[in-house]
Motif scaffolding. Structure first.
Motif, PDB file in Angstrom:
ATOM      1  N   LEU A  57      46.725 -36.639  13.309  1.00  0.00           N
ATOM      2  CA  LEU A  57      47.453 -35.588  14.033  1.00  0.00           C
ATOM      3  C   LEU A  57      46.607 -35.053  15.186  1.00  0.00           C
ATOM      4  N   SER A  58      45.389 -34.595  14.845  1.00  0.00           N
ATOM      5  CA  SER A  58      44.558 -33.960  15.875  1.00  0.00           C
ATOM      6  C   SER A  58      44.296 -34.947  17.006  1.00  0.00           C
ATOM      7  N   GLY A  59      44.199 -36.232  16.636  1.00  0.00           N
ATOM      8  CA  GLY A  59      43.984 -37.245  17.661  1.00  0.00           C
ATOM      9  C   GLY A  59      45.066 -37.169  18.729  1.00  0.00           C
ATOM     10  N   LYS A  60      46.305 -36.856  18.280  1.00  0.00           N
ATOM     11  CA  LYS A  60      47.398 -36.759  19.256  1.00  0.00           C
ATOM     12  C   LYS A  60      47.305 -35.452  20.040  1.00  0.00           C
ATOM     13  N   ILE A  61      46.976 -34.376  19.325  1.00  0.00           N
ATOM     14  CA  ILE A  61      47.003 -33.049  19.975  1.00  0.00           C
ATOM     15  C   ILE A  61      45.936 -32.927  21.056  1.00  0.00           C
TER      16      ILE A  61
END
Ligand code: HEM
Ligand SMILES: Nc1ncnc2c1ncn2[C@@H]1O[C@H](COP(=O)(O)OP(=O)(O)OP(=O)(O)O)[C@@H](O)[C@H]1O
Ligand SMILES: Nc1ncnc2c1ncn2[C@@H]1O[C@H](COP(=O)(O)OP(=O)(O)OP(=O)(O)O)[C@@H](O)[C@H]1O
Ligand SMILES: [Mg+2]
Ligand SMILES: [Mg+2]
Lengths: 206, 241, 218, 218, 206
Positions: free
Chosen positions: B15-19
């Motif tokens: 997730l954080s990779g996308k954000i």
């Protein structure tokens, strides 16, 4: 009332040392742990005594049945031998310190400060302390270090007495205590962690 | 499909990779716009002169510094209650960002204080409680560094963070009672008296937004590195045992 | 419980037990300040209450790491952990012992040292009151810090760093109380706050300390 | 010799080595004083040089017992005593290491903390000078005290008491130098005296320390 | 080049413990000291190493020939094993630490911090340190404490090598080191101070 250890694995500094440790010790029995330096004896004993969380597996033992005596004797150098031992007696709610003192021939040292004892005398005091805890399960880590032959013999008799009184002892040691067949011997090398398991909390990251 | 699933390190990484990239862009835009606007398109203050422009760095950093601690408090509580590694690691990462922000606020403040109050430092309540906050950050970080077992460290720092928060509030009152200060009141408060004039207000808002996003980005990145480190350690341990 | 208290007191009394330590340090601070600041009595007597409080606080801070460190090093703490005593009991006793061997002597010593700083007449009473009300809080808070840093080798530095910000409110109200009292101003607010802090802290913090201690000994 | 120096520095750098210890303590003192004395900058800036010197001296005093105590406890000192190193060499290295890990950082830190106390512009220069000239003396004298108290369990208290009077002259001239400098008065005398003390002490005292150390290890 | 001890008497804490101790140890010889706890072995060894003044009698030994290894190993817990040993090597002006490290199988521990060693590993490091001193006369106080059998054997081989190289060792121990007849045994009980002598400096007051 026995202590049952099932499939226990212990770790130190993030590395699992022993795994699948399984044994049980009945009242009146003694178990001697053997294994090379750095195998994990101290770590195991600390886990059994509840001073360290085991990785997996469990230890069935009433919380306040175990007492642990490690490399450090917990002797206050400014307190006299008597004060040292009386303190522990009171903490564990027992009273009879005479037996403990005479068992290790500390009688003529009772009024000497803990810091003025020789290595072996210190250790003898540390062992005497065990007797005043009144606990059933003793976890002893190399109890005979720097004891002379006479004292080692004394130690053996103490253990026998303790077992006879329905107590139990788990002893990690490298030398022969001369307990004969009052004690089974367990070689821990067989439990050395082979497939390096990970600390439970590390698993979460994989 | 609860929100807690992202407390799983691996899921969190995805997730954080996308954000992160997105947030980076937005915060960059806000910062550039806000600071440019603030520094080149606004008039000098009639009494503060151009020094007033420090506000575009000072206030946002101060705000972030304070709120970072709140975020850590929440994260620590989550760790103690639900034992999610991600939350406590996020708290750890946030502390590093927070301490830097605090330092920035302190330094810009000092730089501002020189022309404004004729002194680098005054034991004004706001400043003092900020100094205390700084100490809290230092302690928290030092405690993390001092303990080698990560779980023990997590537990201890979390407790420290909670107890510390209580005492931080306490000392805020103590300091107020101790000395009535010369420091600005809340410039974002809506009553006109306190309000800094609109010319400064909107660019300030922009750069605050930028700083907040920056904080989010840095914290996320920090958390990711923490998690990766733990992963690496775990894998290594699995290798050699 | 009592046994532990008695032992700790006895240990403190014995040579090198650090009973005098805090007192000596208090003395040192107060003696050094005039050398540093210069001899004018006017100036000194103005800062006297503050210096006395700071000195007392430092003396307290320095004696903190003896609360658990010694017992940890020689293995006593492991034994205590496996003993019937509850962790809450241990920390409470420890902070009590710490106060008796550190805080109390400081309270009694303060007026004497006040003379060296030319503390005004009215000051003596208020120094004693403020310290008497404040020092228990210092001991309890300190115990929390000590419990946090048990097992960290030579955690002395970390300990002081952690405890320092926690001490600030107590110090502010305490010193404020002493100063106002000395200047004959109204003292109700700081006195009230100081007492409040001490009570609250003594009621709550031991549980936190106990929790932390358990974490550290597991 | 070099090996010893390197080891001591390395030990100090490692976690818990107490490298930060003195710095942290210095910071603590300086931060606490305003809380105690009150926030008026006028008053604070007047006592600033004195407080800075006292703080530095206390920080020094507290780090003294690490000079020998650690090596004594773990038996290293016995080995050093039987090693080819001469006692003079050991004490010299020890005090050098102590200065590098304590005195020097204090000197560099002082101006920063001066800001918190509202030290006047001119003061920064003089605080640095006075501390730079004075702290070596503190380390050397301290080593002597440490050598005296080697082998005494928890000799920390005794150590501070012994060293305190020995520190007084250095403190007086040092603080005086800083204060005069800050107020723009003539500084030649204190500067001269301070430098004199440092040189003399560094030249002579190591022999005394070495003698004392030998006595303690026999 | 032998070490000759003649009519030595040692005291601790004001009480004379041993008196009339007389023996000599030639190069290539080892001497094993035996005696019950608290007899004065440690005290004697410290006197021999020059860490403590003997009451009367003298010890003929070049000042910088002796090295003493006592109960404490002098290990810095924050330094790695290699750093620890290299330091001592440099202090004693020797260089070859590889031999010492491999002798006690410390190779895979070299980069671990001293504080992270198990009891036996610590002791092994302490012994390895002896080899880098390059001194001829080793005074060892209970060197094998908490060593496992393998390490004890290693220790024996080390001693033999040291003797073969013309060195000497005086070892106080309670266990059998398996040195066989490379070493004579001296029972110190025969020297126990009978007539309570007073410390020389006390005499002055009579
Ligand atoms: C070292 C000195 C200073 C420190 C540590 C400091 C710290 C702070 C802090 C903690 C805030 C609060 C942010 C918030 O809670 O919303 C703040 C806001 C502010 N500061 Fe400072 N400050 C310093 C010096 C100054 C100076 C010299 C000025 C100008 C004269 C100044 C003007 C402001 C303004 C206008 C705000 C916005 C008020 C607000 O948003 O609450 N500060 N500063
Ligand atoms: N610091 C001290 N002060 C006074 N007396 C001491 C001190 N240390 C030891 N003693 C006493 O001196 C005697 C000899 O101590 P020493 O350590 O030499 O015995 P030891 O032969 O080494 O015994 P062990 O085999 O247990 O090591 C003991 O009776 C002890 O009580
Ligand atoms: N504080 C520590 N941090 C990390 N690892 C440690 C620590 N202490 C010991 N270890 C490692 O854990 C392993 C087991 O140590 P432990 O003390 O349990 O061994 P042991 O079986 O008791 O050995 P010994 O017989 O020498 O006492 C050792 O390899 C040691 O290197
Ligand atoms: Mg062990
Ligand atoms: Mg001995």
């Amino acid at each position: 009332m026995t202590m049952r250890v099932t499939n226990l694995s212990v770790s130190r500094g993030g590395r699992t040392l022993l795994e699948g440790v399984t044994f049980d010790v009945a009242a009146g029995q003694a178990l001697i742990l053997r294994g090379p330096n750095g195998l994990g004896k101290t770590t195991l004993l600390r886990s059994l005594a509840g001073l360290q969380r085991p990785e997996v597996g469990q230890v069935d033992l009433a919380e306040d049945d175990a007492v642990y005596a490690g490399h450090a004797d917990g002797i206050k150098s400014t307190l006299t031998v008597r004060e040292n031992i009386t303190f522990w007696a009171r903490v564990f709610g027992t009273s009879d310190i005479a037996a403990a003192i005479s068992m290790f021939a500390l009688d003529d040292l009772v009024d000497r400060a803990g810091g003025m004892l020789s290595a072996g005398q210190k250790r003898r005091l540390g062992l005497a302390r065990l007797m005043v805890t009144g606990r059933k399960f003793w976890m002893l880590d190399e109890p005979t270090v720097s004891l002379d032959h006479a004292s080692v013999a004394q130690f053996a008799t103490m253990i026998r007495a303790h077992l006879a009184a329905g107590g139990s002892a788990i002893i990690a040691t490298h030398i022969d205590l001369g307990l004969g067949d009052d004690a089974q011997v367990l070689d821990l090398s067989q439990f050395r962690a082979t497939t390096p398991k990970l600390h439970a909390s590390e698993e979460a990251f994989l | 499909m609860s929100l807690w699933q992202y407390a799983n390190p691996v899921k969190f990484l995805h997730l954080s990779g996308k954000i992160v990239p997105l947030a980076t862009v937005v915060s960059a835009v806000c910062l550039i716009a806000g600071l440019y606007w603030g520094y080149f398109l606004t008039p000098d203050d009639y009494k503060q002169g151009s020094t007033v422009k420090i506000i575009y760095i000072h206030v946002p950093s101060a705000l972030v510094a304070i709120n970072a601690w709140f975020m850590m408090l929440v994260a620590s509580l989550i760790w103690l209650v639900r034992r999610h590694h991600v939350s406590v690691l996020a708290s750890k990462a946030a502390s590093h960002v927070g301490v830097v922000m605090t330092l920035i606020a302190l330094i810009t403040g000092a730089l501002w204080g020189q022309p404004m109050w004729g002194t680098w430092w005054a034991w004004d309540p706001r400043l003092t409680s900020f100094l205390i906050l700084f100490l809290f950050y230092l302690g928290y970080i030092a405690l993390w560094a001092a303990i080698d077992n990560p779980d023990t460290a997590a537990d201890l720092t979390s407790v420290l963070c909670i107890v510390g928060s209580v005492f931080a509030v306490l000392s805020r009152y103590a300091v107020n009672f101790w000395n009535q200060g010369l420091h600005q009141g809340a410039s974002l408060s809506m009553d006109k008296a306190e309000h800094v004039s609109d010319v400064f207000y909107y660019p300030l808002l922009l750069s605050i937004a930028g700083f907040i996003l920056l904080f989010v980005v840095l914290t996320l990145v920090g958390t990711r590195t923490e998690i990766r480190q733990r992963r690496a350690k775990a894998l290594l341990a699995r290798e050699r045992g | 419980m009592i046994a532990l208290l008695i032992r700790d007191l006895r240990l403190a009394m014995r040579a090198g037990g650090g009973f005098g330590l805090s007192l000596a340090f208090f003395l040192i601070v107060v003696v050094l300040v005039p050398f540093g600041v210069g001899p004018e009595m006017g100036l000194l007597s103005r800062i006297a209450p503050g210096i006395l409080w700071v000195g007392a606080l430092l003396a307290c801070l320095l004696s903190l790491d003896r609360i658990f460190a010694l017992d940890f090093e020689d293995g006593s703490l492991d034994l205590l952990a496996t003993s019937p005593l509850p962790a809450e009991g241990i920390v409470t006793i420890k902070s009590l012992a710490h106060w008796l061997t550190t805080g109390l002597p400081l309270v009694l010593m303060a007026p004497v040292l006040g003379v060296l700083l030319g503390l005004p007449e009215r000051g003596y009473y208020w120094i004693i009151v403020s310290l008497a009300v404040g020092t228990p809080a210092l001991s309890v808070i300190g115990t929390f810090g000590a419990a946090l840093t048990v097992g960290i080798k030579r955690g002395g530095l970390l300990l002081s760093l952690l405890v320092l910000p926690l001490y600030v409110p107590t110090l502010i109200y305490g010193a404020e109380l002493a100063r106002r009292g000395t200047q004959g101003m109204d003292t109700s607010t700081p006195l009230f706050m100081l007492a409040g802090i001490t009570c609250a802290v003594t009621a709550m913090l031991p549980f936190a300390s106990a929790a932390v201690l358990r974490i550290n000994l597991r």
